[in-house]
Design an enzyme around this catalytic site. Structure first.
Site, PDB file in Angstrom:
ATOM      1  N   HIS A 139      11.749  -3.787   4.433  1.00 17.19           N
ATOM      2  CA  HIS A 139      10.376  -4.174   4.126  1.00 17.19           C
ATOM      3  C   HIS A 139      10.232  -4.781   2.739  1.00 17.19           C
ATOM      4  O   HIS A 139       9.180  -5.336   2.422  1.00 17.19           O
ATOM      5  CB  HIS A 139       9.479  -2.927   4.242  1.00 17.19           C
ATOM      6  CG  HIS A 139       8.016  -3.221   4.268  1.00 17.19           C
ATOM      7  ND1 HIS A 139       7.445  -4.083   5.181  1.00 17.19           N
ATOM      8  CD2 HIS A 139       6.984  -2.767   3.492  1.00 17.19           C
ATOM      9  CE1 HIS A 139       6.141  -4.140   4.979  1.00 17.19           C
ATOM     10  NE2 HIS A 139       5.840  -3.359   3.952  1.00 17.19           N
ATOM     11  N   SER A 195       2.878  -7.066   2.503  1.00 18.80           N
ATOM     12  CA  SER A 195       2.432  -6.010   3.409  1.00 18.80           C
ATOM     13  C   SER A 195       0.903  -5.934   3.444  1.00 18.80           C
ATOM     14  O   SER A 195       0.233  -6.904   3.810  1.00 18.80           O
ATOM     15  CB  SER A 195       3.078  -4.687   2.994  1.00 18.80           C
ATOM     16  OG  SER A 195       2.960  -3.714   3.996  1.00 18.80           O
ATOM     17  N   PHE A 196       0.308  -4.808   3.050  1.00 21.30           N
ATOM     18  CA  PHE A 196      -1.142  -4.714   2.911  1.00 21.30           C
ATOM     19  C   PHE A 196      -1.679  -5.837   2.029  1.00 21.30           C
ATOM     20  O   PHE A 196      -2.754  -6.409   2.284  1.00 21.30           O
ATOM     21  CB  PHE A 196      -1.498  -3.345   2.322  1.00 21.30           C
ATOM     22  CG  PHE A 196      -2.795  -3.288   1.567  1.00 21.30           C
ATOM     23  CD1 PHE A 196      -4.001  -3.133   2.234  1.00 21.30           C
ATOM     24  CD2 PHE A 196      -2.801  -3.381   0.178  1.00 21.30           C
ATOM     25  CE1 PHE A 196      -5.196  -3.084   1.524  1.00 21.30           C
ATOM     26  CE2 PHE A 196      -3.989  -3.321  -0.535  1.00 21.30           C
ATOM     27  CZ  PHE A 196      -5.187  -3.179   0.141  1.00 21.30           C
ATOM     28  N   ASP A 244      13.016  -4.727   9.144  1.00 19.06           N
ATOM     29  CA  ASP A 244      11.821  -4.037   8.660  1.00 19.06           C
ATOM     30  C   ASP A 244      11.372  -2.977   9.664  1.00 19.06           C
ATOM     31  O   ASP A 244      11.104  -3.279  10.827  1.00 19.06           O
ATOM     32  CB  ASP A 244      10.699  -5.064   8.462  1.00 19.06           C
ATOM     33  CG  ASP A 244       9.515  -4.534   7.687  1.00 19.06           C
ATOM     34  OD1 ASP A 244       9.291  -3.312   7.691  1.00 19.06           O
ATOM     35  OD2 ASP A 244       8.793  -5.358   7.085  1.00 19.06           O
ATOM     36  N   SER A 263       0.801  -1.228   0.000  1.00 16.85           N
ATOM     37  CA  SER A 263       0.000   0.000   0.000  1.00 16.85           C
ATOM     38  C   SER A 263       0.833   1.276   0.000  1.00 16.85           C
ATOM     39  O   SER A 263       0.331   2.339   0.359  1.00 16.85           O
ATOM     40  CB  SER A 263      -0.920   0.016   1.227  1.00 16.85           C
ATOM     41  OG  SER A 263      -0.158   0.039   2.430  1.00 16.85           O
TER      42      SER A 263
END
Length: 279
Positions: free
Chosen positions: A259, A110-111, A231, A41
């Protein structure tokens, strides 16, 4: 490492859940096993930007499908659309339906990992195996890093600061990535949609895209959990915690990695995912 974010010839437009959706397809979903890649995102993100180093490697064995999730990239942003995990999940199901995909492996960043987990919880029959990478799956405290990502205000300087937050090694970013991602973030309608997705207080926004622990525990698909040890956006502890929630999970942690495991350790990440999905 290439930093180009131009849309390649693998992109096509399909109608998914009534939304004109940009999706990259490498291979034939009718004749090959399918792996779906779901991006994160970050501001200015697209499927191609997120997965440009992953798609060619996975395409050696799979049909690779990588959509621009509604609200991101070149996919339509319907006026008045209410961005929520149920709406994003319905859109992802729509992508599968539009391409005639009954069941697929799903890799979520992630998202995108949170979205993949939502698909696993609410539509378990559509998944075979699951890869969660630095993912927002279960309830957790928001980090200053994620708060900064979701609170992005467009400028090249702000984008550079976020990119340095994502990566452990700044050399992995390349000289033009901040400018390219900034330009993507100010395309027509992009920032307006982005700012509406994760409003302050952003802990509430994070809570809204995660699954209850009891729901996570129902995900019975074989799951590979991947995280960068360094991260600063989603802490590695969140993935360690997933091992105690998921019935069939294994964890791989990359040292000296932020990340972006799929970019910072692209070759090793691709081998890891290919071995897991092929086993």
């Amino acid at each position: 490492m290439t930093t180009t974010l131009e849309t390649p010839t693998t992109a096509r437009t399909v109608t998914a859940a009534g939304i004109a959706t940009t999706v990259h397809v490498l291979g034939d979903p009718a004749t090959q096993p399918v792996v779906v890649l779901v991006h994160g995102s970050g501001p200015g993100v697209t499927a191609h930007a997120n997965w440009r180093l992953t798609m060619p490697a996975l395409a050696e064995r799979f049909c690779v499908v990588a959509p621009d999730v509604v609200g991101f990239g070149s996919t339509e942003r319907p006026e008045g659309f209410e961005y929520s995990m149920p709406a994003w999940t319905a859109h992802l199901v729509g992508v599968l339906d539009a391409l005639g995909i009954e069941r697929a492996d799903v890799v979520g960043n992630s998202f995108g990992g949170g979205l993949a987990a939502s698909l696993a919880v609410h539509h378990p029959e559509r998944l075979r195996r699951l890869v969660l990478m630095g993912a927002t799956v279960a309830p957790q405290r928001i980090t200053p890093g994620l708060d900064a990502v979701w609170g992005y205000e467009p400028s090249v300087e702000n984008m550079q600061a976020l990119l340095e937050l994502f990566a452990f090694d700044r050399a992995a970013l390349g000289p033009d990535l901040a400018r390219l991602r900034y330009e993507a973030s100010i395309a027509t309608g992009v920032q307006e949609a982005y700012s509406s997705m994760f409003p302050a207080p952003r802990q509430r926004a994070l809570d809204a895209i995660t699954q209850p622990v009891a729901a996570v525990a129902t995900i019975g698909h074989p799951t590979l959990v991947v995280h960068g040890y360094d991260d600063r956006v989603i802490p590695v502890e969140s993935s360690i915690a997933l091992l105690g929630m998921l019935p069939d999970a294994r964890l791989h942690v990359f040292g000296r990695c932020g990340h972006w495991t799929q970019i910072e350790h692209a070759d090793a990440f691709n081998r890891l995912v290919l071995d897991f999905l092929s086993s």
